[in-house]
Design an enzyme around this catalytic site. Sequence first.
Site, PDB file in Angstrom:
ATOM      1  CG  ASP A   7       0.066   9.625  -6.942  1.00 42.92           C
ATOM      2  OD1 ASP A   7       0.644   8.677  -7.495  1.00 42.92           O
ATOM      3  OD2 ASP A   7      -0.554  10.503  -7.572  1.00 42.92           O
TER       4      ASP A   7
ATOM      5  CG  ASP B 290       1.048  10.378 -10.789  1.00 43.03           C
ATOM      6  OD1 ASP B 290       1.137   9.262 -11.303  1.00 43.03           O
ATOM      7  OD2 ASP B 290       0.025  11.086 -10.856  1.00 43.03           O
TER       8      ASP B 290
END
Length: 803
Positions: A545, A296
Site C-alpha cells: 500500500d 485496502d
Amino acid sequence: MDQITDRGLTTAAAAERRARCGPNAVPEAKPSLLADLAAKLWAPVPWMLEAAIVLQAVLGESLEAGVIAALLLFNAGLAFAQESRAQAALTALKSRLALNASVRRDGAWVTLPAAELVPDDVVKLSLGAVVPADVTLLAGGVLLDQSMLTGESLPVEAGAGARTYAGALVRRGEATALVTATGQRTYFGRTAELVRLAHAESAEQRTVLGVVRNLAVLNGAVVVVMVGYAYALAMPLGEVIQLVLTAILASVPVALPATFTLATALAAQRLVRLGVLPTRLAAVHEAATMDVLCSDKTGTLTQNALKVSAVQPFAGFDPPGLLGLAAAASAEGGQDPVDAAVRAAARAGGATIPAQSRFVPFDPASKLAEAVVDLPAGARRVMKGAFTAVAARAVAPEGAAAAMEALAGQGYRVLAVALGPVSDPASAPATTDGTGEPAAGAQVIGLLALSDPPRADSTQMIAALAGLGVRTVMVTGDAPATAAVIARAVGLSGPVCPAGVLPTRVAPADYAVFAGVLPEDKYHLVKAFQATGHTVGMCGDGANDAPALRQAEIGIAVASATDVAKAAAGLVLTEPGLGGIKAAVEEGRATFQRLRSYTLTTLIRKIEVVAFLAIGLALTGQAVMTPLLMVLFLLANDFLTMSLTTDRVRPSPRPDRWQMGGITRASVLLGLVQLGFAAAVLALGWFGLGLSIGALRTLAFVTLVAGSQATLYVVRERGRLWDSAPGRWIVASTLADLAIALAVAFTGTVSAPLPVWVVALVLATTAAFAVVLDLLKRPVFAWTGIGERPAPGAGAGRRRAGG
C-alpha cells in the site's frame, strides 16, 4: 545452470554480478539539510519579504529590515521543522530486508549479509526467515505469508518452481531457491521506487500560491498606478522608494504560511489525543477536502486473522464432532494460521478433540494433513485439506461438491474433512494407498469455510464517511470473489472491477471494489482518481500500500501497519479500529474553516490597504503610511490574527474545497466596502479635521487596525457575527491589537499623537460599520459560491467545535 544450483556461485562470479547489478539494497537519497532550508526561503512569499529587506537596507533602515528578516526566518523555521516523508518511507522499506541469508557459495553453505546477494545465488529459506530477494524455489516446500506485499489474506503454499518476493515471511517448511532479482529490481524495490516518486501537491501549497498570485495581480496593478501618479507629482526618489516599500509590505501575506502550519499543528495535537498521529502536517487539512477513500481490505477493513466462518457437517455428524476431528488433524502451537483457526473454532464450539497417536503436518505436494486418533470405536484416520485432494482419497456424499462450490463462490477458503479406518495402525498415516484411489472405507464427513472477518467497526466507519460525503472504495490484491464478500459485509454496494488491467479512465463511482491489483495498480488508481478532480485518501497497512499511501493527498496507516506503510502515510492510527478516520475528517474540516477565515481576512485586508495607500496619495499627495507603521500593522494584524487557528467553528457536513476564485471575488467586494469606510475616515481627518500629515498617518494606522478587527469578527462566522462566541485567544489578540493602536495614537513615539475623542470616534464608527458589513457578507458569500453548504436533510441545529 545445473552446476550453479548444485554448487552455488563462485566468489568471483558473485563479485562480477554485484559489480554489474549493485548491492541487494534499496537506494536512498539523502537531501542536504542546507538545501532543504534554502528551499524554504525560495518561494513567492519569501521573495516578497526578501525584496522588502533589500529596499530597507538600501534606505539604511536597519530596524525595519531586521524585523522583516525575523518574520522571514520565523516562517522558514516552522516549515523546516516538517520532516521529509519520502526519506522516512525509504528508510523503513530498507529495514524490512532480511539482514542475513544462508547462501551456497563455492559449494558450501555460508551466512552472508543479505545486501551481498546477487542474481543466480542459491539461498536456503527456513522457518521464520524473511525472504532476502526475489527467488524461484528449486526444491522443498514452504508456507509463505505475503499479505504485506500482495494483500492476499491467506498464506501461500509454495513448492519447486514457485516464485516469491523479498520481504515475504516463511511460516512453515524449508526450501532452496534461486535468486532472480535483487535490490531495486525486486518487487519490493519497485515499491520503494514508487514511494520515492509518488507526490501529490498539497492543498496548502495550492492555496498559498493562489493567494500570492491573486494579490500580485490585484495589488501589482495598484502599485504601478501609484508609482505613475507619484512620478506625475514629481515626488523625490527617496519618497517614491518609501512609498513602493510600504505598498510591498502591505501586499505580502507575511504570516500566511506560518498560520497554515500553526493551525495544522494545533489540530495535530488534538488528533493525537484521539488516537491519530499526523506524520505530515499538511495531511490534517487535506482530510477536509477528501471526497474519496481508497481502502485496502486485508488488515484494514478486515482483521488479517483467519477464522472458521461456516461449518457444514454431512449425514451422521454434527458441528462439534466435525470441528473436533478437524482439530485433531491440525498442529497445536505452530505457526500455521489455518491449523490455529481450526483449533480455536473447536475450542470455542465446545468440541472434544481426540488424542493423536500419529500426526503428519500439511504437505504442499498432497495438500493434506493427516492424523491417527483414538476414538471409542478404535483408532481412525482423519484427513483435512483441499476438497479435491480429500475427495480423491475418500468417498464424498452426494451434494458435497456443490456445497463446496457454493462456499467458494462466497469467497471462503474451503477445507474438507474425511474419516476412515487405519489400514496399518503400526505405520504413520499415508496420504495415499499407493494407488491414488480412495482409501478403503474413508468418507468425507464435512466442510469448513475459513475467512478473514471484517473489523467490528468497518461498517460503522464506511457509513459515517458516507454521511460526511466521502465515498469509500475497496482496493485489494485479494481475489475478486473474496473481496466482494467482504465488501457486502461492510456495506459497500456497487460493481466489482474485473481483475486485470485497470481501465484507462476510471472514476470512484464506477466500481465499489477493485480486486486482484498490484501496488503499481493502487498507485495508478489513486492518480487516476486525482486526474478527475477528486481529493483522494488511501487507507492501508502493508508495504504493497505504500506507493498509494504516498501518492494520495491523505495516506492513512492503521495501527497494525508495517513501518513501510506508516512512513509513507500522512496519518497513522495509534489505536485499534478505524474510528480515527472519522475524527481526522472532522478535525480537518474544522481546521479548514479556521484557515479559510484567515485567508479571507488576509485577502480583504491586503486589497483594502494597498488601495487605501493609493487613495491617500491622491488625497494628500503624500504617503499616508510609513514603512515603520506598516511593519507595526503587520505585527498587530497579520501575526496576532493567527489566533483564528484556535477559533470555535462548525465543521462542514460535506468535503471542503479551496475555491480561490470565489474567495478572491468575495475578498474584492468586501475589501471595497471596507476601503470605502477607511477612505471616508481619512477624508474626514484631512479635510474635516484639518489634521497634519503626521497625525493623519496615525489616524490611518488606527483606522486600519480597528477595521481589520471588524473584518475578522464578521468573516469568522458564516451566519450573523453574533451567532457564535469567538475563541478566547481571538479576544486576547483583539485586545493586544487595540493596545498597540492606542499606544501609537497616544504616545507619539512613532507618529504624531491623536486626541482621545478622535480615537474614540474611530472605534465607535468601526463597531457600527461591522454590523453593516455583516449584512452584506451573506449575499456576497452566496453570490461567489463560498457560503455554507448544508448536508442533504440537515436540520437547523448547529454543532459547535470548541476552540
